[in-house]
Design a protein around this motif. Structure first.
Motif, mmCIF file in Angstrom:
data_model
loop_
_atom_site.group_PDB
_atom_site.id
_atom_site.type_symbol
_atom_site.label_atom_id
_atom_site.label_comp_id
_atom_site.label_asym_id
_atom_site.label_seq_id
_atom_site.Cartn_x
_atom_site.Cartn_y
_atom_site.Cartn_z
ATOM 1 N N ASN A 9 32.109 39.558 48.426
ATOM 2 C CA ASN A 9 33.038 40.405 47.670
ATOM 3 C C ASN A 9 34.263 40.774 48.510
ATOM 4 O O ASN A 9 35.389 40.836 47.994
ATOM 5 C CB ASN A 9 32.326 41.676 47.206
ATOM 6 C CG ASN A 9 31.267 41.401 46.151
ATOM 7 O OD1 ASN A 9 31.319 40.373 45.464
ATOM 8 N ND2 ASN A 9 30.293 42.283 46.022
ATOM 9 N N LYS A 52 36.606 37.880 48.645
ATOM 10 C CA LYS A 52 37.247 37.696 47.334
ATOM 11 C C LYS A 52 38.423 38.651 47.164
ATOM 12 O O LYS A 52 39.466 38.291 46.594
ATOM 13 C CB LYS A 52 36.210 37.921 46.231
ATOM 14 C CG LYS A 52 36.746 38.058 44.811
ATOM 15 C CD LYS A 52 37.350 36.760 44.302
ATOM 16 C CE LYS A 52 37.625 36.838 42.804
ATOM 17 N NZ LYS A 52 38.466 37.963 42.401
ATOM 18 N N ARG A 53 38.293 39.872 47.685
ATOM 19 C CA ARG A 53 39.362 40.865 47.533
ATOM 20 C C ARG A 53 40.624 40.464 48.296
ATOM 21 O O ARG A 53 41.704 40.983 48.009
ATOM 22 C CB ARG A 53 38.875 42.248 47.996
ATOM 23 C CG ARG A 53 37.913 42.913 47.013
ATOM 24 C CD ARG A 53 37.737 44.387 47.326
ATOM 25 N NE ARG A 53 37.028 44.584 48.578
ATOM 26 C CZ ARG A 53 35.696 44.678 48.682
ATOM 27 N NH1 ARG A 53 34.936 44.547 47.598
ATOM 28 N NH2 ARG A 53 35.130 44.882 49.861
ATOM 29 N N ASN A 112 41.932 37.664 48.002
ATOM 30 C CA ASN A 112 42.601 36.721 47.102
ATOM 31 C C ASN A 112 42.993 35.418 47.815
ATOM 32 O O ASN A 112 44.169 35.027 47.824
ATOM 33 C CB ASN A 112 43.843 37.365 46.463
ATOM 34 C CG ASN A 112 44.353 36.552 45.287
ATOM 35 O OD1 ASN A 112 43.583 35.909 44.563
ATOM 36 N ND2 ASN A 112 45.656 36.559 45.084
ATOM 37 N N SER A 136 39.774 32.205 43.732
ATOM 38 C CA SER A 136 39.601 33.596 43.326
ATOM 39 C C SER A 136 40.408 33.956 42.085
ATOM 40 O O SER A 136 40.502 35.113 41.722
ATOM 41 C CB SER A 136 40.010 34.530 44.475
ATOM 42 O OG SER A 136 41.337 34.264 44.884
#
Length: 431
Positions: A279, A282-283, A285, A423
Protein backbone atom coordinates in the motif's frame (compact mmCIF):
# COMPACT_ATOMS: atom_id res chain seq x y z
CA UNK A 1 5.39 -30.76 -8.01
CA UNK A 2 5.79 -34.13 -6.38
CA UNK A 3 9.11 -35.69 -5.54
CA UNK A 4 7.93 -39.05 -6.88
CA UNK A 5 8.01 -37.86 -10.48
CA UNK A 6 11.69 -37.04 -10.46
CA UNK A 7 12.70 -40.40 -11.84
CA UNK A 8 15.86 -40.64 -9.72
CA UNK A 9 16.52 -42.79 -6.68
CA UNK A 10 19.28 -42.51 -4.14
CA UNK A 11 21.59 -45.49 -4.19
CA UNK A 12 20.83 -46.81 -0.71
CA UNK A 13 19.27 -50.26 -0.43
CA UNK A 14 16.28 -50.42 1.91
CA UNK A 15 14.97 -53.96 2.01
CA UNK A 16 18.47 -55.47 2.06
CA UNK A 17 19.97 -53.08 4.61
CA UNK A 18 19.26 -54.70 7.95
CA UNK A 19 21.26 -52.08 9.82
CA UNK A 20 18.93 -49.30 8.73
CA UNK A 21 15.80 -51.32 9.47
CA UNK A 22 17.04 -52.43 12.87
CA UNK A 23 17.69 -48.84 13.83
CA UNK A 24 14.37 -47.79 12.34
CA UNK A 25 12.25 -50.31 14.20
CA UNK A 26 9.48 -47.83 15.00
CA UNK A 27 6.28 -48.72 13.15
CA UNK A 28 5.89 -45.15 11.83
CA UNK A 29 9.32 -45.34 10.24
CA UNK A 30 8.55 -48.76 8.81
CA UNK A 31 5.36 -47.33 7.35
CA UNK A 32 7.31 -44.58 5.67
CA UNK A 33 9.69 -47.14 4.18
CA UNK A 34 7.05 -49.67 3.15
CA UNK A 35 6.86 -49.91 -0.61
CA UNK A 36 10.26 -48.26 -1.17
CA UNK A 37 11.83 -51.39 -2.58
CA UNK A 38 15.46 -51.34 -3.61
CA UNK A 39 16.31 -47.69 -3.11
CA UNK A 40 14.94 -44.57 -1.49
CA UNK A 41 13.44 -42.29 -4.13
CA UNK A 42 12.43 -38.70 -3.64
CA UNK A 43 8.96 -39.66 -2.42
CA UNK A 44 10.30 -41.95 0.30
CA UNK A 45 12.86 -39.35 1.41
CA UNK A 46 10.10 -36.76 1.62
CA UNK A 47 7.99 -39.07 3.82
CA UNK A 48 10.92 -39.66 6.15
CA UNK A 49 11.63 -35.95 6.44
CA UNK A 50 7.99 -35.29 7.29
CA UNK A 51 8.02 -38.07 9.91
CA UNK A 52 11.14 -36.56 11.46
CA UNK A 53 9.61 -33.08 11.48
CA UNK A 54 6.42 -34.38 13.08
CA UNK A 55 8.46 -36.21 15.73
CA UNK A 56 10.35 -33.03 16.56
CA UNK A 57 7.11 -31.05 16.82
CA UNK A 58 5.77 -33.62 19.30
CA UNK A 59 9.15 -33.84 21.13
CA UNK A 60 9.44 -37.54 20.33
CA UNK A 61 13.23 -37.73 20.50
CA UNK A 62 13.39 -41.48 19.99
CA UNK A 63 11.41 -41.44 16.77
CA UNK A 64 13.27 -38.38 15.46
CA UNK A 65 16.57 -40.13 16.12
CA UNK A 66 15.43 -43.30 14.33
CA UNK A 67 14.36 -41.40 11.24
CA UNK A 68 17.58 -39.41 11.26
CA UNK A 69 19.53 -42.67 11.19
CA UNK A 70 17.72 -43.68 8.01
CA UNK A 71 18.19 -40.26 6.42
CA UNK A 72 21.85 -40.34 7.41
CA UNK A 73 22.34 -43.41 5.23
CA UNK A 74 20.90 -41.50 2.27
CA UNK A 75 22.58 -38.12 2.76
CA UNK A 76 25.72 -37.26 0.82
CA UNK A 77 27.06 -33.85 -0.09
CA UNK A 78 28.67 -35.30 -3.23
CA UNK A 79 25.94 -37.75 -4.25
CA UNK A 80 23.00 -37.40 -6.61
CA UNK A 81 20.62 -34.41 -6.27
CA UNK A 82 18.31 -36.22 -3.81
CA UNK A 83 21.23 -37.24 -1.59
CA UNK A 84 22.75 -33.77 -1.62
CA UNK A 85 19.40 -32.15 -0.84
CA UNK A 86 18.79 -34.68 1.96
CA UNK A 87 22.10 -33.66 3.57
CA UNK A 88 20.90 -30.09 3.96
CA UNK A 89 17.46 -31.08 5.23
CA UNK A 90 19.07 -33.41 7.74
CA UNK A 91 21.30 -30.57 8.88
CA UNK A 92 18.23 -28.33 9.27
CA UNK A 93 16.38 -30.96 11.31
CA UNK A 94 19.39 -31.56 13.56
CA UNK A 95 19.68 -27.79 14.03
CA UNK A 96 16.02 -27.62 15.00
CA UNK A 97 16.39 -30.58 17.36
CA UNK A 98 19.22 -28.84 19.18
CA UNK A 99 16.81 -26.09 20.20
CA UNK A 100 13.41 -27.70 20.61
CA UNK A 101 14.05 -31.23 21.93
CA UNK A 102 14.66 -32.01 25.58
CA UNK A 103 17.93 -33.71 26.50
CA UNK A 104 19.15 -36.17 25.32
CA UNK A 105 18.90 -34.60 21.87
CA UNK A 106 19.42 -36.38 18.55
CA UNK A 107 22.20 -33.88 17.96
CA UNK A 108 24.40 -35.81 20.38
CA UNK A 109 24.85 -38.31 17.55
CA UNK A 110 26.93 -37.82 14.42
CA UNK A 111 24.94 -37.33 11.21
CA UNK A 112 26.19 -36.64 7.71
CA UNK A 113 26.04 -32.93 7.03
CA UNK A 114 25.06 -31.97 10.57
CA UNK A 115 28.61 -31.00 11.47
CA UNK A 116 29.25 -29.01 8.28
CA UNK A 117 30.75 -25.67 9.15
CA UNK A 118 29.07 -23.10 6.92
CA UNK A 119 30.92 -19.81 6.95
CA UNK A 120 29.62 -16.54 5.59
CA UNK A 121 30.92 -16.24 2.05
CA UNK A 122 31.70 -12.72 0.87
CA UNK A 123 31.92 -12.42 -2.92
CA UNK A 124 33.78 -10.02 -5.12
CA UNK A 125 31.85 -8.33 -7.93
CA UNK A 126 33.38 -10.87 -10.32
CA UNK A 127 32.27 -13.74 -8.07
CA UNK A 128 28.77 -12.25 -7.94
CA UNK A 129 28.57 -12.09 -11.74
CA UNK A 130 29.58 -15.76 -11.88
CA UNK A 131 27.01 -16.60 -9.19
CA UNK A 132 24.21 -14.92 -11.14
CA UNK A 133 25.21 -16.79 -14.30
CA UNK A 134 25.23 -20.31 -12.79
CA UNK A 135 21.50 -20.83 -13.35
CA UNK A 136 18.95 -18.26 -14.62
CA UNK A 137 17.34 -17.75 -11.19
CA UNK A 138 18.18 -14.03 -11.18
CA UNK A 139 18.83 -13.27 -14.84
CA UNK A 140 15.29 -14.36 -15.74
CA UNK A 141 13.86 -11.70 -13.45
CA UNK A 142 16.39 -9.09 -14.57
CA UNK A 143 15.57 -9.63 -18.24
CA UNK A 144 11.77 -9.58 -17.94
CA UNK A 145 11.75 -6.68 -15.47
CA UNK A 146 14.10 -4.53 -17.55
CA UNK A 147 11.95 -5.00 -20.65
CA UNK A 148 8.88 -3.90 -18.69
CA UNK A 149 10.69 -0.91 -17.19
CA UNK A 150 12.19 0.20 -20.51
CA UNK A 151 8.76 0.28 -22.16
CA UNK A 152 7.09 2.02 -19.23
CA UNK A 153 9.56 4.93 -19.16
CA UNK A 154 10.12 5.42 -22.89
CA UNK A 155 8.44 8.85 -22.98
CA UNK A 156 10.28 10.21 -19.94
CA UNK A 157 13.50 12.21 -19.75
CA UNK A 158 13.92 11.71 -16.00
CA UNK A 159 13.68 8.30 -14.35
CA UNK A 160 13.93 7.32 -10.69
CA UNK A 161 14.19 3.63 -9.72
CA UNK A 162 13.43 2.66 -6.13
CA UNK A 163 15.21 -0.67 -5.98
CA UNK A 164 14.40 -3.37 -3.43
CA UNK A 165 16.64 -6.28 -4.33
CA UNK A 166 19.05 -8.80 -2.81
CA UNK A 167 21.28 -8.96 -5.90
CA UNK A 168 23.38 -5.80 -5.30
CA UNK A 169 22.20 -3.84 -8.37
CA UNK A 170 23.42 -6.52 -10.81
CA UNK A 171 20.23 -5.87 -12.79
CA UNK A 172 21.05 -2.32 -13.83
CA UNK A 173 24.05 -2.32 -16.19
CA UNK A 174 21.95 -4.03 -18.88
CA UNK A 175 19.16 -1.46 -18.53
CA UNK A 176 21.65 1.43 -18.50
CA UNK A 177 23.17 0.13 -21.70
CA UNK A 178 19.73 -0.17 -23.34
CA UNK A 179 18.76 3.36 -22.26
CA UNK A 180 21.99 4.75 -23.71
CA UNK A 181 20.85 3.53 -27.14
CA UNK A 182 17.31 4.90 -26.89
CA UNK A 183 16.34 6.57 -30.20
CA UNK A 184 15.16 9.76 -28.51
CA UNK A 185 18.27 9.91 -26.34
CA UNK A 186 18.92 8.58 -22.83
CA UNK A 187 17.10 9.93 -19.79
CA UNK A 188 18.74 11.08 -16.60
CA UNK A 189 18.62 8.22 -14.13
CA UNK A 190 18.49 7.99 -10.35
CA UNK A 191 18.62 4.70 -8.45
CA UNK A 192 17.71 4.68 -4.77
CA UNK A 193 18.27 1.62 -2.60
CA UNK A 194 17.36 0.99 1.05
CA UNK A 195 20.12 1.16 3.65
CA UNK A 196 19.05 -2.25 4.96
CA UNK A 197 19.53 -5.49 3.03
CA UNK A 198 18.68 -8.94 4.45
CA UNK A 199 21.87 -10.78 5.37
CA UNK A 200 21.27 -13.61 2.96
CA UNK A 201 23.31 -14.95 0.01
CA UNK A 202 24.73 -13.52 -2.13
CA UNK A 203 26.85 -11.28 0.09
CA UNK A 204 29.48 -8.87 -1.25
CA UNK A 205 32.86 -7.87 0.16
CA UNK A 206 32.31 -4.20 -0.68
CA UNK A 207 29.83 -1.68 0.80
CA UNK A 208 26.73 -0.50 -1.00
CA UNK A 209 28.26 2.92 -1.56
CA UNK A 210 31.03 1.28 -3.58
CA UNK A 211 28.44 -0.43 -5.76
CA UNK A 212 26.96 3.02 -6.41
CA UNK A 213 30.34 4.34 -7.49
CA UNK A 214 30.75 1.44 -9.93
CA UNK A 215 27.29 2.09 -11.40
CA UNK A 216 28.01 5.81 -11.67
CA UNK A 217 31.23 5.14 -13.55
CA UNK A 218 29.45 2.77 -15.93
CA UNK A 219 26.54 5.18 -16.55
CA UNK A 220 28.97 8.04 -17.23
CA UNK A 221 30.74 5.85 -19.79
CA UNK A 222 27.36 5.55 -21.53
CA UNK A 223 26.72 9.32 -21.33
CA UNK A 224 23.79 8.92 -18.96
CA UNK A 225 23.41 11.50 -16.16
CA UNK A 226 23.27 9.33 -13.05
CA UNK A 227 22.78 9.51 -9.28
CA UNK A 228 22.91 6.73 -6.70
CA UNK A 229 21.29 7.22 -3.30
CA UNK A 230 20.66 5.34 -0.07
CA UNK A 231 17.56 5.93 2.01
CA UNK A 232 17.14 4.85 5.67
CA UNK A 233 15.07 1.70 6.10
CA UNK A 234 14.39 0.08 9.49
CA UNK A 235 13.09 -3.42 8.80
CA UNK A 236 12.21 -4.06 12.46
CA UNK A 237 9.67 -1.27 12.81
CA UNK A 238 6.65 -1.25 10.54
CA UNK A 239 5.71 2.34 11.35
CA UNK A 240 9.19 3.48 10.37
CA UNK A 241 9.06 1.41 7.19
CA UNK A 242 5.83 3.06 6.10
CA UNK A 243 6.80 6.59 7.15
CA UNK A 244 9.96 6.37 5.08
CA UNK A 245 7.91 5.92 1.93
CA UNK A 246 7.57 9.68 2.00
CA UNK A 247 8.03 11.59 -1.28
CA UNK A 248 10.08 14.26 0.47
CA UNK A 249 12.43 11.74 2.11
CA UNK A 250 12.82 9.92 -1.20
CA UNK A 251 13.22 13.26 -2.98
CA UNK A 252 10.60 12.34 -5.58
CA UNK A 253 10.05 14.84 -8.36
CA UNK A 254 6.84 15.43 -10.28
CA UNK A 255 8.46 15.28 -13.71
CA UNK A 256 10.24 11.96 -13.29
CA UNK A 257 8.95 8.45 -13.93
CA UNK A 258 9.09 6.47 -10.70
CA UNK A 259 9.86 2.76 -11.00
CA UNK A 260 9.58 0.39 -8.03
CA UNK A 261 11.55 -2.80 -8.42
CA UNK A 262 11.10 -5.72 -5.98
CA UNK A 263 13.47 -8.55 -6.84
CA UNK A 264 13.28 -11.44 -4.34
CA UNK A 265 12.44 -8.92 -1.62
CA UNK A 266 8.84 -9.41 -0.48
CA UNK A 267 9.75 -12.76 1.11
CA UNK A 268 11.76 -10.84 3.72
CA UNK A 269 8.86 -8.57 4.65
CA UNK A 270 6.92 -10.13 7.53
CA UNK A 271 3.43 -11.45 6.89
CA UNK A 272 1.70 -8.71 8.87
CA UNK A 273 3.66 -5.98 7.05
CA UNK A 274 3.36 -7.11 3.42
CA UNK A 275 0.05 -5.34 2.76
CA UNK A 276 1.33 -2.14 4.38
CA UNK A 277 4.49 -2.31 2.28
CA UNK A 278 2.48 -2.74 -0.93
CA UNK A 279 0.00 0.00 0.00
CA UNK A 280 2.86 2.38 0.81
CA UNK A 281 4.47 1.83 -2.60
CA UNK A 282 1.11 2.30 -4.32
CA UNK A 283 0.67 5.72 -2.66
CA UNK A 284 3.84 6.88 -4.41
CA UNK A 285 1.98 6.46 -7.72
CA UNK A 286 4.79 4.68 -9.57
CA UNK A 287 4.79 4.49 -13.33
CA UNK A 288 5.40 0.74 -12.97
CA UNK A 289 6.07 -1.72 -10.16
CA UNK A 290 7.79 -5.01 -10.89
CA UNK A 291 7.67 -7.97 -8.50
CA UNK A 292 9.93 -11.00 -8.94
CA UNK A 293 10.16 -13.92 -6.54
CA UNK A 294 10.22 -17.68 -6.21
CA UNK A 295 6.92 -19.40 -6.93
CA UNK A 296 6.26 -21.50 -3.86
CA UNK A 297 4.40 -20.97 -0.61
CA UNK A 298 5.75 -21.08 2.94
CA UNK A 299 2.77 -19.51 4.69
CA UNK A 300 1.50 -22.75 6.28
CA UNK A 301 2.36 -22.85 9.98
CA UNK A 302 2.76 -26.64 9.84
CA UNK A 303 6.38 -27.81 9.79
CA UNK A 304 5.37 -30.91 7.83
CA UNK A 305 3.84 -28.73 5.12
CA UNK A 306 6.96 -26.55 4.94
CA UNK A 307 9.15 -29.63 4.66
CA UNK A 308 7.07 -31.07 1.81
CA UNK A 309 6.87 -27.78 -0.09
CA UNK A 310 10.54 -26.94 0.41
CA UNK A 311 11.84 -30.40 -0.47
CA UNK A 312 9.91 -30.45 -3.73
CA UNK A 313 10.93 -26.90 -4.59
CA UNK A 314 14.62 -26.86 -3.65
CA UNK A 315 15.14 -30.02 -5.65
CA UNK A 316 15.06 -27.72 -8.71
CA UNK A 317 18.45 -25.96 -8.23
CA UNK A 318 20.07 -29.19 -7.02
CA UNK A 319 18.86 -31.04 -10.12
CA UNK A 320 19.73 -28.18 -12.48
CA UNK A 321 23.32 -28.00 -11.20
CA UNK A 322 23.66 -31.75 -11.79
CA UNK A 323 23.30 -31.18 -15.54
CA UNK A 324 26.57 -29.30 -16.05
CA UNK A 325 28.75 -29.24 -12.93
CA UNK A 326 30.72 -32.18 -11.56
CA UNK A 327 29.80 -33.65 -8.20
CA UNK A 328 32.88 -32.19 -6.51
CA UNK A 329 32.77 -28.81 -8.28
CA UNK A 330 33.63 -26.04 -5.80
CA UNK A 331 31.19 -23.68 -7.51
CA UNK A 332 28.42 -26.26 -7.19
CA UNK A 333 29.17 -27.00 -3.53
CA UNK A 334 29.19 -23.28 -2.68
CA UNK A 335 25.93 -22.62 -4.49
CA UNK A 336 24.28 -25.60 -2.80
CA UNK A 337 25.57 -24.41 0.57
CA UNK A 338 23.84 -21.06 -0.02
CA UNK A 339 20.59 -22.91 -0.73
CA UNK A 340 21.25 -25.11 2.29
CA UNK A 341 21.46 -22.07 4.58
CA UNK A 342 18.00 -21.08 3.37
CA UNK A 343 16.70 -24.58 4.06
CA UNK A 344 18.10 -24.45 7.58
CA UNK A 345 16.32 -21.16 8.26
CA UNK A 346 13.00 -22.32 6.79
CA UNK A 347 12.97 -25.70 8.55
CA UNK A 348 15.07 -25.05 11.61
CA UNK A 349 13.54 -21.83 12.93
CA UNK A 350 10.19 -20.31 13.85
CA UNK A 351 8.85 -16.86 14.63
CA UNK A 352 11.01 -13.86 13.85
CA UNK A 353 14.07 -16.07 13.50
CA UNK A 354 12.58 -17.54 10.33
CA UNK A 355 13.30 -14.72 7.93
CA UNK A 356 11.83 -16.18 4.72
CA UNK A 357 8.07 -15.70 4.29
CA UNK A 358 7.59 -16.71 0.67
CA UNK A 359 4.20 -16.58 -0.98
CA UNK A 360 3.16 -18.02 -4.34
CA UNK A 361 2.60 -15.88 -7.40
CA UNK A 362 -1.16 -16.29 -6.93
CA UNK A 363 -1.04 -14.94 -3.37
CA UNK A 364 1.30 -12.07 -4.21
CA UNK A 365 -0.91 -11.06 -7.14
CA UNK A 366 -3.95 -11.08 -4.86
CA UNK A 367 -2.14 -8.76 -2.44
CA UNK A 368 -1.16 -6.42 -5.28
CA UNK A 369 -4.76 -6.21 -6.52
CA UNK A 370 -6.08 -5.67 -3.00
CA UNK A 371 -3.56 -2.83 -2.73
CA UNK A 372 -5.09 -1.11 -5.76
CA UNK A 373 -2.57 -2.17 -8.40
CA UNK A 374 -3.56 -3.22 -11.90
CA UNK A 375 -1.72 -6.06 -13.60
CA UNK A 376 0.06 -5.42 -16.89
CA UNK A 377 0.53 -8.58 -18.97
CA UNK A 378 3.73 -9.21 -20.88
CA UNK A 379 3.45 -9.19 -24.67
CA UNK A 380 4.99 -11.57 -27.18
CA UNK A 381 8.13 -9.51 -27.76
CA UNK A 382 8.99 -9.58 -24.05
CA UNK A 383 8.37 -13.31 -23.88
CA UNK A 384 10.58 -13.87 -26.91
CA UNK A 385 13.51 -12.02 -25.32
CA UNK A 386 13.22 -14.11 -22.18
CA UNK A 387 13.09 -17.29 -24.26
CA UNK A 388 16.24 -16.18 -26.09
CA UNK A 389 17.97 -15.78 -22.73
CA UNK A 390 16.89 -19.27 -21.66
CA UNK A 391 18.09 -20.75 -24.95
CA UNK A 392 21.61 -20.10 -23.66
CA UNK A 393 20.91 -22.27 -20.62
CA UNK A 394 20.50 -26.02 -20.08
CA UNK A 395 17.65 -27.63 -22.02
CA UNK A 396 15.53 -28.17 -18.90
CA UNK A 397 14.81 -24.46 -18.44
CA UNK A 398 11.68 -22.98 -19.95
CA UNK A 399 9.14 -20.19 -19.64
CA UNK A 400 5.39 -20.19 -19.51
CA UNK A 401 2.68 -17.59 -19.26
CA UNK A 402 0.24 -17.53 -16.41
CA UNK A 403 -2.61 -15.08 -15.96
CA UNK A 404 -0.52 -12.39 -14.27
CA UNK A 405 3.01 -13.47 -14.91
CA UNK A 406 5.89 -14.91 -16.85
CA UNK A 407 7.20 -17.96 -15.01
CA UNK A 408 10.62 -19.60 -15.17
CA UNK A 409 10.32 -23.39 -15.15
CA UNK A 410 12.66 -26.34 -14.73
CA UNK A 411 11.43 -29.51 -16.43
CA UNK A 412 7.95 -28.01 -16.38
CA UNK A 413 7.90 -27.07 -12.69
CA UNK A 414 7.48 -23.45 -11.60
CA UNK A 415 10.62 -21.80 -10.20
CA UNK A 416 10.50 -17.97 -10.41
CA UNK A 417 7.74 -15.56 -11.43
CA UNK A 418 7.82 -11.98 -12.65
CA UNK A 419 4.82 -9.65 -12.66
CA UNK A 420 4.34 -6.01 -13.70
CA UNK A 421 1.84 -3.61 -12.12
CA UNK A 422 0.60 -0.03 -12.59
CA UNK A 423 -1.09 2.23 -10.11
CA UNK A 424 -3.59 3.84 -12.49
CA UNK A 425 -5.72 3.04 -15.52
CA UNK A 426 -2.93 4.18 -17.87
CA UNK A 427 -2.21 1.23 -20.09
CA UNK A 428 1.39 0.22 -20.64
CA UNK A 429 2.19 -2.40 -23.24
CA UNK A 430 5.00 -4.33 -21.61
CA UNK A 431 6.85 -5.57 -24.67
Amino acid sequence: MRAEVRGKTSSVSVHNNSTILNRADNSSVYGALKGCLGSLDGGCIEKLLVHCGSALESHDVTLAQQVMWVLNNVASLVGDPNQRLTSWFLRALVSRASRVCPSPSPTSMSFNGSSIRVETRLMSVTDLARYVDVIPWHRFGFCAANIAIYKAIERYQKVHILDFSISHCMQWPTLIDALSKRPQGPPSLRITVPSFRPQVPPLLNIPTQQIGLCLTKFANSKNIPFQFNLFPYNHNNNNIIISLFDPSILNLQHDEALVINCQHWLRYVSDDEKDDFINATKRLNPRITVVVDEDFDLTDSSLASRITTSFNYFWIPFDALETFLSKDSTQRLEYEADVGQRIENIIGFEGKQRVERLESCVKVSERMRNGGYLNQPFCDEAADEVKALLAEQASGWGMKREEDALVLTWKGHNAVFVTAWVSSDDEIVVA
